[in-house]
Design a protein around this motif. Structure first.
Motif, PDB file in Angstrom:
ATOM      1  N   THR A   1      41.745   7.013  14.206  1.00  0.00           N
ATOM      2  CA  THR A   1      42.700   6.394  15.124  1.00  0.00           C
ATOM      3  C   THR A   1      42.392   6.870  16.537  1.00  0.00           C
ATOM      4  OG1 THR A   1      44.390   6.495  13.384  1.00  0.00           O
ATOM      5  CG2 THR A   1      45.135   6.009  15.619  1.00  0.00           C
ATOM      6  N   MET A   2      42.369   5.910  17.474  1.00  0.00           N
ATOM      7  CA  MET A   2      42.178   6.226  18.889  1.00  0.00           C
ATOM      8  C   MET A   2      43.288   5.551  19.678  1.00  0.00           C
ATOM      9  SD  MET A   2      38.035   5.947  19.288  1.00  0.00           S
ATOM     10  CE  MET A   2      37.941   4.367  18.450  1.00  0.00           C
ATOM     11  N   GLY A   3      43.939   6.307  20.546  1.00  0.00           N
ATOM     12  CA  GLY A   3      45.078   5.747  21.246  1.00  0.00           C
ATOM     13  C   GLY A   3      45.322   6.386  22.588  1.00  0.00           C
ATOM     14  N   VAL A   4      46.284   5.809  23.306  1.00  0.00           N
ATOM     15  CA  VAL A   4      46.660   6.242  24.645  1.00  0.00           C
ATOM     16  C   VAL A   4      48.171   6.370  24.697  1.00  0.00           C
ATOM     17  CG1 VAL A   4      46.776   5.529  27.072  1.00  0.00           C
ATOM     18  CG2 VAL A   4      44.651   5.238  25.789  1.00  0.00           C
ATOM     19  N   ASN A   5      48.647   7.362  25.420  1.00  0.00           N
ATOM     20  CA  ASN A   5      50.060   7.474  25.765  1.00  0.00           C
ATOM     21  C   ASN A   5      50.194   7.249  27.264  1.00  0.00           C
ATOM     22  OD1 ASN A   5      51.760   9.908  23.628  1.00  0.00           O
ATOM     23  ND2 ASN A   5      50.457   8.205  23.100  1.00  0.00           N
ATOM     24  N   TYR A   6      50.967   6.227  27.637  1.00  0.00           N
ATOM     25  CA  TYR A   6      51.190   5.938  29.052  1.00  0.00           C
ATOM     26  C   TYR A   6      52.686   6.020  29.335  1.00  0.00           C
ATOM     27  CZ  TYR A   6      51.843   3.317  33.359  1.00  0.00           C
ATOM     28  OH  TYR A   6      52.233   2.927  34.612  1.00  0.00           O
ATOM     29  N   LYS A   7      53.045   6.756  30.383  1.00  0.00           N
ATOM     30  CA  LYS A   7      54.438   6.920  30.764  1.00  0.00           C
ATOM     31  C   LYS A   7      54.662   6.293  32.136  1.00  0.00           C
ATOM     32  CE  LYS A   7      56.966  10.236  29.561  1.00  0.00           C
ATOM     33  NZ  LYS A   7      57.706  11.513  29.409  1.00  0.00           N
ATOM     34  N   PRO A   8      55.180   5.075  32.185  1.00  0.00           N
ATOM     35  CA  PRO A   8      55.509   4.491  33.487  1.00  0.00           C
ATOM     36  C   PRO A   8      56.754   5.107  34.110  1.00  0.00           C
ATOM     37  CG  PRO A   8      56.165   3.002  31.725  1.00  0.00           C
ATOM     38  CD  PRO A   8      55.427   4.135  31.074  1.00  0.00           C
ATOM     39  N   HIS A   9      57.533   5.789  33.283  1.00  0.00           N
ATOM     40  CA  HIS A   9      58.757   6.444  33.748  1.00  0.00           C
ATOM     41  C   HIS A   9      59.020   7.627  32.833  1.00  0.00           C
ATOM     42  CE1 HIS A   9      63.114   7.066  34.442  1.00  0.00           C
ATOM     43  NE2 HIS A   9      62.852   6.604  35.649  1.00  0.00           N
ATOM     44  N   ALA A  10      59.821   8.572  33.317  1.00  0.00           N
ATOM     45  CA  ALA A  10      60.123   9.761  32.518  1.00  0.00           C
ATOM     46  C   ALA A  10      60.814   9.420  31.212  1.00  0.00           C
ATOM     47  CB  ALA A  10      60.991  10.722  33.325  1.00  0.00           C
ATOM     48  N   ASN A  11      61.459   8.250  31.114  1.00  0.00           N
ATOM     49  CA  ASN A  11      62.187   7.860  29.911  1.00  0.00           C
ATOM     50  C   ASN A  11      61.455   6.825  29.063  1.00  0.00           C
ATOM     51  OD1 ASN A  11      64.427   8.676  32.002  1.00  0.00           O
ATOM     52  ND2 ASN A  11      65.355   8.883  29.980  1.00  0.00           N
ATOM     53  N   VAL A  12      60.218   6.493  29.411  1.00  0.00           N
ATOM     54  CA  VAL A  12      59.503   5.422  28.710  1.00  0.00           C
ATOM     55  C   VAL A  12      58.101   5.895  28.336  1.00  0.00           C
ATOM     56  CG1 VAL A  12      58.664   3.046  28.817  1.00  0.00           C
ATOM     57  CG2 VAL A  12      60.778   3.677  30.002  1.00  0.00           C
ATOM     58  N   VAL A  13      57.712   5.660  27.070  1.00  0.00           N
ATOM     59  CA  VAL A  13      56.368   5.956  26.588  1.00  0.00           C
ATOM     60  C   VAL A  13      55.816   4.704  25.912  1.00  0.00           C
ATOM     61  CG1 VAL A  13      54.914   7.474  25.198  1.00  0.00           C
ATOM     62  CG2 VAL A  13      57.057   8.344  26.142  1.00  0.00           C
ATOM     63  N   VAL A  14      54.615   4.295  26.296  1.00  0.00           N
ATOM     64  CA  VAL A  14      53.919   3.167  25.675  1.00  0.00           C
ATOM     65  C   VAL A  14      52.687   3.713  24.972  1.00  0.00           C
ATOM     66  CG1 VAL A  14      52.864   0.908  26.032  1.00  0.00           C
ATOM     67  CG2 VAL A  14      54.746   1.655  27.507  1.00  0.00           C
ATOM     68  N   ARG A  15      52.519   3.354  23.667  1.00  0.00           N
ATOM     69  CA  ARG A  15      51.446   3.951  22.856  1.00  0.00           C
ATOM     70  C   ARG A  15      50.590   2.865  22.180  1.00  0.00           C
ATOM     71  NH1 ARG A  15      54.503   8.206  19.008  1.00  0.00           N
ATOM     72  NH2 ARG A  15      55.399   6.247  18.247  1.00  0.00           N
ATOM     73  N   PRO A  16      49.593   2.317  22.860  1.00  0.00           N
ATOM     74  CA  PRO A  16      48.651   1.426  22.176  1.00  0.00           C
ATOM     75  C   PRO A  16      47.624   2.238  21.391  1.00  0.00           C
ATOM     76  CG  PRO A  16      48.056   1.624  24.481  1.00  0.00           C
ATOM     77  CD  PRO A  16      49.329   2.420  24.299  1.00  0.00           C
ATOM     78  N   GLU A  17      47.144   1.667  20.293  1.00  0.00           N
ATOM     79  CA  GLU A  17      46.132   2.360  19.493  1.00  0.00           C
ATOM     80  C   GLU A  17      45.306   1.357  18.705  1.00  0.00           C
ATOM     81  OE1 GLU A  17      48.018   3.366  15.155  1.00  0.00           O
ATOM     82  OE2 GLU A  17      48.458   4.835  16.731  1.00  0.00           O
ATOM     83  N   ILE A  18      44.116   1.782  18.308  1.00  0.00           N
ATOM     84  CA  ILE A  18      43.289   1.032  17.378  1.00  0.00           C
ATOM     85  C   ILE A  18      42.910   1.978  16.246  1.00  0.00           C
ATOM     86  CG2 ILE A  18      41.151   1.513  18.656  1.00  0.00           C
ATOM     87  CD1 ILE A  18      40.208  -1.297  17.707  1.00  0.00           C
ATOM     88  N   ARG A  19      42.982   1.467  15.024  1.00  0.00           N
ATOM     89  CA  ARG A  19      42.812   2.320  13.847  1.00  0.00           C
ATOM     90  C   ARG A  19      41.843   1.668  12.865  1.00  0.00           C
ATOM     91  NH1 ARG A  19      47.239   5.602  10.399  1.00  0.00           N
ATOM     92  NH2 ARG A  19      46.184   5.647   8.382  1.00  0.00           N
ATOM     93  N   PHE A  20      40.956   2.506  12.283  1.00  0.00           N
ATOM     94  CA  PHE A  20      39.986   2.056  11.290  1.00  0.00           C
ATOM     95  C   PHE A  20      40.235   2.828   9.991  1.00  0.00           C
ATOM     96  CE2 PHE A  20      38.168   2.066  15.542  1.00  0.00           C
ATOM     97  CZ  PHE A  20      37.754   0.748  15.693  1.00  0.00           C
ATOM     98  N   ASP A  21      40.424   2.106   8.887  1.00  0.00           N
ATOM     99  CA  ASP A  21      40.655   2.715   7.571  1.00  0.00           C
ATOM    100  C   ASP A  21      39.545   2.293   6.619  1.00  0.00           C
ATOM    101  OD1 ASP A  21      43.841   3.740   7.229  1.00  0.00           O
ATOM    102  OD2 ASP A  21      43.442   2.387   8.888  1.00  0.00           O
ATOM    103  N   TRP A  22      39.086   3.242   5.781  1.00  0.00           N
ATOM    104  CA  TRP A  22      38.099   2.973   4.739  1.00  0.00           C
ATOM    105  C   TRP A  22      38.642   3.440   3.396  1.00  0.00           C
ATOM    106  CZ3 TRP A  22      36.941   5.427   9.326  1.00  0.00           C
ATOM    107  CH2 TRP A  22      36.132   4.723  10.223  1.00  0.00           C
ATOM    108  N   ASP A  23      38.614   2.561   2.416  1.00  0.00           N
ATOM    109  CA  ASP A  23      39.137   2.869   1.085  1.00  0.00           C
ATOM    110  C   ASP A  23      38.291   2.121   0.050  1.00  0.00           C
ATOM    111  OD1 ASP A  23      40.646   3.409  -1.197  1.00  0.00           O
ATOM    112  OD2 ASP A  23      42.086   1.823  -0.758  1.00  0.00           O
ATOM    113  N   ASP A  24      37.208   2.734  -0.391  1.00  0.00           N
ATOM    114  CA  ASP A  24      36.273   2.067  -1.306  1.00  0.00           C
ATOM    115  C   ASP A  24      36.894   1.752  -2.656  1.00  0.00           C
ATOM    116  OD1 ASP A  24      34.359   2.200   0.656  1.00  0.00           O
ATOM    117  OD2 ASP A  24      33.429   4.038  -0.112  1.00  0.00           O
ATOM    118  N   ASP A  25      37.912   2.502  -3.063  1.00  0.00           N
ATOM    119  CA  ASP A  25      38.499   2.309  -4.392  1.00  0.00           C
ATOM    120  C   ASP A  25      39.718   1.386  -4.397  1.00  0.00           C
ATOM    121  OD1 ASP A  25      36.699   4.046  -5.824  1.00  0.00           O
ATOM    122  OD2 ASP A  25      37.694   5.713  -4.814  1.00  0.00           O
ATOM    123  N   LEU A  26      40.074   0.847  -3.237  1.00  0.00           N
ATOM    124  CA  LEU A  26      41.146  -0.151  -3.131  1.00  0.00           C
ATOM    125  C   LEU A  26      42.474   0.342  -3.720  1.00  0.00           C
ATOM    126  CD1 LEU A  26      39.142  -3.369  -4.147  1.00  0.00           C
ATOM    127  CD2 LEU A  26      39.698  -2.571  -1.842  1.00  0.00           C
TER     128      LEU A  26
END
Length: 454
Positions: free
Chosen positions: A408-433
């Motif tokens: 998982t790779m992501g960013v925390n951006y705070k436009p204000h002291a009371n607001v947090v925006v957290r976009p992320e991109i995630r890669f999962d691998w599960d060969d056994d389903l």
């Protein structure tokens, strides 16, 4: 396998370098540190009114040292213009209130969080607050985020607390938490077989209510004791959204750790660097009834200013659900390392080994999570998490062993002291389903959420 190793190597290297403040603490309270900008600025102003700013400036910028020395508090902020304003253009780019820090990021502009506001706030040792977390993700993950392609309310949270103060002897306090949203059913007392406590506070198949904490706390000197329903001390990630860096969660946290306990837990500060924990609980995720008999405890060590280590364990009878008793042992080990003033590394290892009496099944897991948190300013931080999760008897029939990987790779951006925006991109691998991914063996998920605090 080569691709998995390549991704993990890139994940642990891609955010290296020099920047500013530290990342999350070992107890997962990232929000508390990430919101400390106003106080930090005042402290810098005090340092800035001495002959050595201590922030990379050999001279006190445009500050008149003699004029500032009598009062390096609030007056220094006005008189010296935060001590480093002029110095930002002249080499004082160490980040003490001067934008995004060194090099390229210092040219991006300043970071102004504004004044935080609160609906309830504090009155002596009494305080109350809350937050609203709303998010969207493209694919389902069986780790809280199970409703894909839907903008949803994860957590509408309210809390109230009377903190204890033992500086003058004995004191008593307590805390209560309430949540509504899609995360609520994962924070109810689902470890019991009946609908006692909050286990049936549902509103449809996914939304609902929960009361994950309700406890009294008493303390005297360096000893305090919680009695009631409270969060676990196991692991680094937590249920409360503002206290995590990432929007999504780790397999280890969701499948191999308890969320809540009911019972009693004592904390003793042996010294400034050592705390020990110990207590009795009614198993895992249970309400106010005897649904297990387990020991909960551990130790926290501050090895030096940059390294802390926490060992926490649960052992005994975890649950007695419908006469189906599960008992065993689990522990988490968390190392929190400040590599630089701006780069935080967290290593977590979890081990779980239980057996079920009725069908002689086992639940055995081992996981390693690694985090890098790179803080660019009070408003912006970037992070990565790589997890290897080895399990037997969690997702599928007993006896099936499998490995699951997630980056998982992501960013925390705070436009204000009371607001947090957290976009992320995630890669999962599960060969056994067995993990229940939407896309089968490999899955790429984009997610973003916003947290409004009050």
């Amino acid at each position: 396998m080569k691709r998995k190793l390549l991704f993990s190597t890139l994940a642990l290297l891609c955010f290296g370098g020099n920047a500013l403040a530290g990342g999350p603490s070992a107890d997962g309270n990232y929000h508390a540190l990430y919101q400390a900008a106003p106080g930090a600025s005042a402290e810098v102003a005090q340092v800035g009114c001495t002959e050595d700013l201590g922030c990379g400036c050999e001279t006190p910028c445009d500050c008149d040292v003699a004029a500032c020395e009598p009062d390096c508090g609030a007056d220094a902020l006005v008189g010296c213009d935060v001590g480093c304003d002029a110095g930002c253009d002249g080499g004082c780019d160490s980040g003490c209130g001067c934008g995004f820090g060194n090099g390229f990021f210092s040219k991006l502009g300043g970071c102004d969080l504004g004044e935080p506001f609160a609906l309830f706030g504090e009155c002596g040792n009494l305080s109350a607050g809350g937050w609203v977390q709303m998010g969207y993700h493209t694919d389902a993950l069986p780790l809280f985020n199970s409703r894909p392609d839907e903008y949803q309310l994860h957590q509408a949270w309210l809390w109230a607390e009377k903190a204890i103060d033992t500086s003058c002897g004995f004191d008593i306090g307590g805390r209560i938490d309430y949540i509504y949203g899609t995360d609520s059913q994962d924070t109810q007392a689902f470890g019991i077989d009946n609908n006692h406590w909050d286990n049936d506070w549902d509103n449809g198949p996914d939304y609902g209510h929960a009361m994950p904490q309700l406890y009294l706390e008493a303390g005297y000197g360096d000893l305090s004791v919680k009695v009631g329903h409270f969060y676990t001390i196991i692991g680094w990630e937590v249920v409360t959204a503002p206290d995590n860096f990432f929007y999504s969660h780790a397999y280890t946290m969701y499948n191999s750790e308890p969320f809540t306990h009911t019972g009693a837990l004592a904390t003793l500060a042996v010294s400034e660097d050592v705390e020990v924990y110990g207590g009795y609980t009614f198993g895992w995720d249970s309400g106010f009834e005897d649904n297990g008999d387990s020991f909960l405890g551990g130790v926290s060590l501050a090895l030096n200013e940059d390294i802390s280590l926490i060992y926490a364990t649960v052992a005994g009878r975890f649950a007695d659900k419908g006469g189906n008793t599960e008992k065993g042992y689990m522990h988490s080990i968390v190392a929190d390392v400040a590599l630089t003033d701006s780069l935080q590394y967290i290593f977590q290892s979890d081990y779980l080994d239980t057996e079920n009496q009725n069908d002689a099944g086992v639940r055995n897991t081992f996981g390693i999570n690694q985090y890098l948190i790179y803080t660019l300013s009070d408003c912006l931080a970037a992070g990565t998490r790589f997890e290897w999760y080895n399990q037997e008897g969690v997702f599928s029939a007993y006896g099936t062993e499998t490995d699951i990987f997630a980056l998982t790779m992501g960013v925390n951006y705070k436009p204000h002291a009371n607001v947090v925006v957290r976009p992320e991109i995630r890669f999962d691998w599960d060969d056994d389903l067995v993990a229940g991914l939407d896309e089968g063996e490999e899955q790429t998920t984009f997610g973003i959420d916003t947290i409004f605090l009050f």
